[in-house]
Design an enzyme around this catalytic site. Structure first.
Site, PDB file in Angstrom:
ATOM      1  N   ASP A   8      -0.493 -15.394  -7.111  1.00 34.12           N
ATOM      2  CA  ASP A   8      -0.272 -16.758  -6.641  1.00 34.12           C
ATOM      3  C   ASP A   8      -1.381 -17.590  -7.274  1.00 34.12           C
ATOM      4  O   ASP A   8      -2.089 -17.104  -8.169  1.00 34.12           O
ATOM      5  CB  ASP A   8      -0.210 -16.835  -5.103  1.00 34.12           C
ATOM      6  CG  ASP A   8      -1.541 -16.540  -4.432  1.00 34.12           C
ATOM      7  OD1 ASP A   8      -2.535 -16.271  -5.139  1.00 34.12           O
ATOM      8  OD2 ASP A   8      -1.598 -16.562  -3.191  1.00 34.12           O
ATOM      9  N   CYS A  65      -3.492 -11.909  -5.140  1.00 31.81           N
ATOM     10  CA  CYS A  65      -3.568 -13.139  -4.348  1.00 31.81           C
ATOM     11  C   CYS A  65      -5.037 -13.283  -3.950  1.00 31.81           C
ATOM     12  O   CYS A  65      -5.901 -12.617  -4.529  1.00 31.81           O
ATOM     13  CB  CYS A  65      -2.599 -13.137  -3.171  1.00 31.81           C
ATOM     14  SG  CYS A  65      -2.865 -11.858  -1.932  1.00 31.81           S
ATOM     15  N   THR A  67      -6.676 -12.341  -1.246  1.00 29.29           N
ATOM     16  CA  THR A  67      -7.209 -11.108  -0.649  1.00 29.29           C
ATOM     17  C   THR A  67      -6.512  -9.840  -1.135  1.00 29.29           C
ATOM     18  O   THR A  67      -7.030  -8.740  -0.923  1.00 29.29           O
ATOM     19  CB  THR A  67      -7.002 -11.143   0.874  1.00 29.29           C
ATOM     20  OG1 THR A  67      -5.596 -11.313   1.106  1.00 29.29           O
ATOM     21  CG2 THR A  67      -7.782 -12.289   1.523  1.00 29.29           C
ATOM     22  N   HIS A  98      -2.959  10.136  -3.784  1.00 28.03           N
ATOM     23  CA  HIS A  98      -2.469  10.532  -2.461  1.00 28.03           C
ATOM     24  C   HIS A  98      -1.200   9.799  -2.030  1.00 28.03           C
ATOM     25  O   HIS A  98      -0.402  10.351  -1.286  1.00 28.03           O
ATOM     26  CB  HIS A  98      -3.549  10.275  -1.395  1.00 28.03           C
ATOM     27  CG  HIS A  98      -4.713  11.219  -1.499  1.00 28.03           C
ATOM     28  ND1 HIS A  98      -5.707  11.283  -0.547  1.00 28.03           N
ATOM     29  CD2 HIS A  98      -5.038  12.133  -2.444  1.00 28.03           C
ATOM     30  CE1 HIS A  98      -6.599  12.202  -0.900  1.00 28.03           C
ATOM     31  NE2 HIS A  98      -6.217  12.718  -2.060  1.00 28.03           N
ATOM     32  N   HIS A 133       0.757  15.868  -0.260  1.00 25.44           N
ATOM     33  CA  HIS A 133       0.942  14.411  -0.237  1.00 25.44           C
ATOM     34  C   HIS A 133       2.402  14.036  -0.455  1.00 25.44           C
ATOM     35  O   HIS A 133       2.849  12.998   0.024  1.00 25.44           O
ATOM     36  CB  HIS A 133       0.060  13.756  -1.304  1.00 25.44           C
ATOM     37  CG  HIS A 133      -1.390  14.050  -1.108  1.00 25.44           C
ATOM     38  ND1 HIS A 133      -2.096  13.582  -0.023  1.00 25.44           N
ATOM     39  CD2 HIS A 133      -2.259  14.800  -1.831  1.00 25.44           C
ATOM     40  CE1 HIS A 133      -3.346  14.015  -0.090  1.00 25.44           C
ATOM     41  NE2 HIS A 133      -3.467  14.763  -1.168  1.00 25.44           N
TER      42      HIS A 133
END
Ligand code: RB5
Length: 141
Positions: A8, A65, A67, A98, A133
């Site tokens: 963004d 973005c 965060t 994982h 996993h």
């Protein structure tokens, strides 16, 4: 390997740096924007990367973005997408090893360009460990 990338407004500069870095490393890059700095809504750009992966137009994705959180929430609404926010190379490595993550989410306001590049490199080079996993990832649907 073809990599889809979008951001963004918060990650325009970081996206440009990562696109250059990936092209220098001979990855095929699908830059899904935006290409101007106006305010934009992260779900719109998340959608572009998730659909390119779900339609086999790209193998991995990178979403940026402020965060990394908004992008990961938006991307993970789609079955088959495993988007992981990484703030350092170890997170990026474990997201692949994982969780078999297919999208790396970065927070442009909380990571340096150098650390973001390290995350990207590790994310693209680390294979899924499989084994115990695999049964867990399978349960994600
Ligand atoms: C935009 O200001 C910011 O909210 C967005 O980039 C992102 O961090 C949301 O999760």
């Amino acid at each position: 390997m073809k990599i889809a990338i979008a951001t963004d407004h918060a990650g325009i500069e970081l996206k440009e740096a990562l696109v250059k870095h990936l092209e220098n490393k001979s990855y095929e890059v699908l830059d899904l924007g935006p290409f101007t700095p106006e305010s934009s809504d992260y779900p719109d750009f998340s959608e572009k990367v998730t659909s390119s992966i779900l339609r086999n137009k790209a193998k991995r994705g990178i979403l940026i973005c402020g965060t990394g959180i908004g992008m990961s929430i938006a991307a993970n609404r789609h079955p088959g997408i495993r988007a992981a926010v990484a703030c350092n190379a170890t997170y990026a490595e474990l997201a692949r090893a994982h969780n078999d993550a297919n999208i790396l989410c970065l927070g442009a306001r909380f990571i340096s360009e150098i650390d973001a590049i390290k995350c990207v490199d590790v994310f693209l080079e680390t294979p899924f460990n499989g084994g115990r996993h695999a049964q867990r990832v399978k349960k994600l649907g």
